[in-house]
Design a protein around this motif. Structure first.
Motif, short mmCIF file in Angstrom:
data_model
loop_
_atom_site.label_atom_id
_atom_site.label_comp_id
_atom_site.label_asym_id
_atom_site.label_seq_id
_atom_site.Cartn_x
_atom_site.Cartn_y
_atom_site.Cartn_z
N HIS A 197 -8.63 -3.32 3.77
CA HIS A 197 -9.83 -2.56 4.13
C HIS A 197 -10.09 -2.64 5.63
O HIS A 197 -10.34 -1.62 6.28
N GLU A 198 -10.00 -3.84 6.18
CA GLU A 198 -10.26 -4.02 7.61
C GLU A 198 -9.18 -3.34 8.45
O GLU A 198 -9.47 -2.72 9.47
N MET A 199 -7.92 -3.46 8.01
CA MET A 199 -6.84 -2.83 8.77
C MET A 199 -6.96 -1.31 8.73
O MET A 199 -6.72 -0.64 9.74
N LEU A 200 -7.36 -0.76 7.60
CA LEU A 200 -7.59 0.69 7.52
C LEU A 200 -8.76 1.10 8.40
O LEU A 200 -8.72 2.14 9.06
N ARG A 201 -9.81 0.29 8.40
CA ARG A 201 -10.98 0.59 9.23
C ARG A 201 -10.59 0.70 10.69
O ARG A 201 -11.12 1.51 11.44
N ARG A 202 -9.59 -0.10 11.08
CA ARG A 202 -9.10 -0.09 12.46
C ARG A 202 -7.96 0.91 12.68
O ARG A 202 -7.37 0.95 13.76
N SER A 203 -7.64 1.67 11.67
CA SER A 203 -6.54 2.66 11.73
C SER A 203 -5.20 2.01 12.03
O SER A 203 -4.35 2.60 12.69
N MET A 204 -5.01 0.81 11.52
CA MET A 204 -3.75 0.11 11.70
C MET A 204 -2.74 0.63 10.68
O MET A 204 -3.10 1.03 9.58
N ILE A 205 -1.47 0.60 11.05
CA ILE A 205 -0.40 0.98 10.14
C ILE A 205 0.26 -0.30 9.63
O ILE A 205 0.57 -1.19 10.41
N PHE A 206 0.44 -0.38 8.31
CA PHE A 206 1.05 -1.56 7.72
C PHE A 206 1.69 -1.20 6.39
O PHE A 206 1.38 -0.17 5.80
N GLU A 207 2.61 -2.04 5.94
CA GLU A 207 3.28 -1.83 4.67
C GLU A 207 2.46 -2.51 3.57
O GLU A 207 2.16 -3.70 3.64
N VAL A 208 2.10 -1.74 2.56
CA VAL A 208 1.28 -2.24 1.47
C VAL A 208 2.08 -3.22 0.62
O VAL A 208 3.27 -3.00 0.36
N ILE A 209 1.45 -4.28 0.19
CA ILE A 209 2.09 -5.24 -0.70
C ILE A 209 2.32 -4.58 -2.05
O ILE A 209 1.42 -3.97 -2.62
#
Length: 86
Positions: free
Chosen positions: A54-66
């Motif tokens: 949630h926090e990473m999305l709020r910051r528009s970060m790109i990451f690989e979902v577990i």
């Protein structure tokens, strides 16, 4: 936990730690041993991962979902490779 106070690198590090614990548990299970972290059996792990996401999305970060391997459905911001984006 105050996720907003963490740096982007800290969020990723914590998220990768959850992924590593999950992979370790799965490997031990594959060897017929008991998992050390019990990531799949403990709902707090998934909640922690969801809060980080949630926090990473709020910051528009790109990451690989577990990949929890439980038939999860791709979210609205998830592409075909499992990466999230805003």
């Amino acid at each position: 936990m105050n996720y907003q106070a963490l740096t982007n690198d800290s969020l990723i590090m914590m998220y990768d730690g959850i992924r590593a614990a999950l992979e370790s548990d799965d490997e031990l299970l594959g060897l017929g041993e008991q998992p050390r972290s019990r990531v799949r059996e403990t709902s707090d792990w998934k909640q922690h991962a969801a809060d980080l996401e949630h926090e990473m999305l709020r910051r528009s970060m790109i990451f690989e979902v577990i990949d929890w391997g439980d038939g999860q459905i791709k979210g609205p911001f998830e592409d075909e490779t499992g990466n999230l984006h805003a």
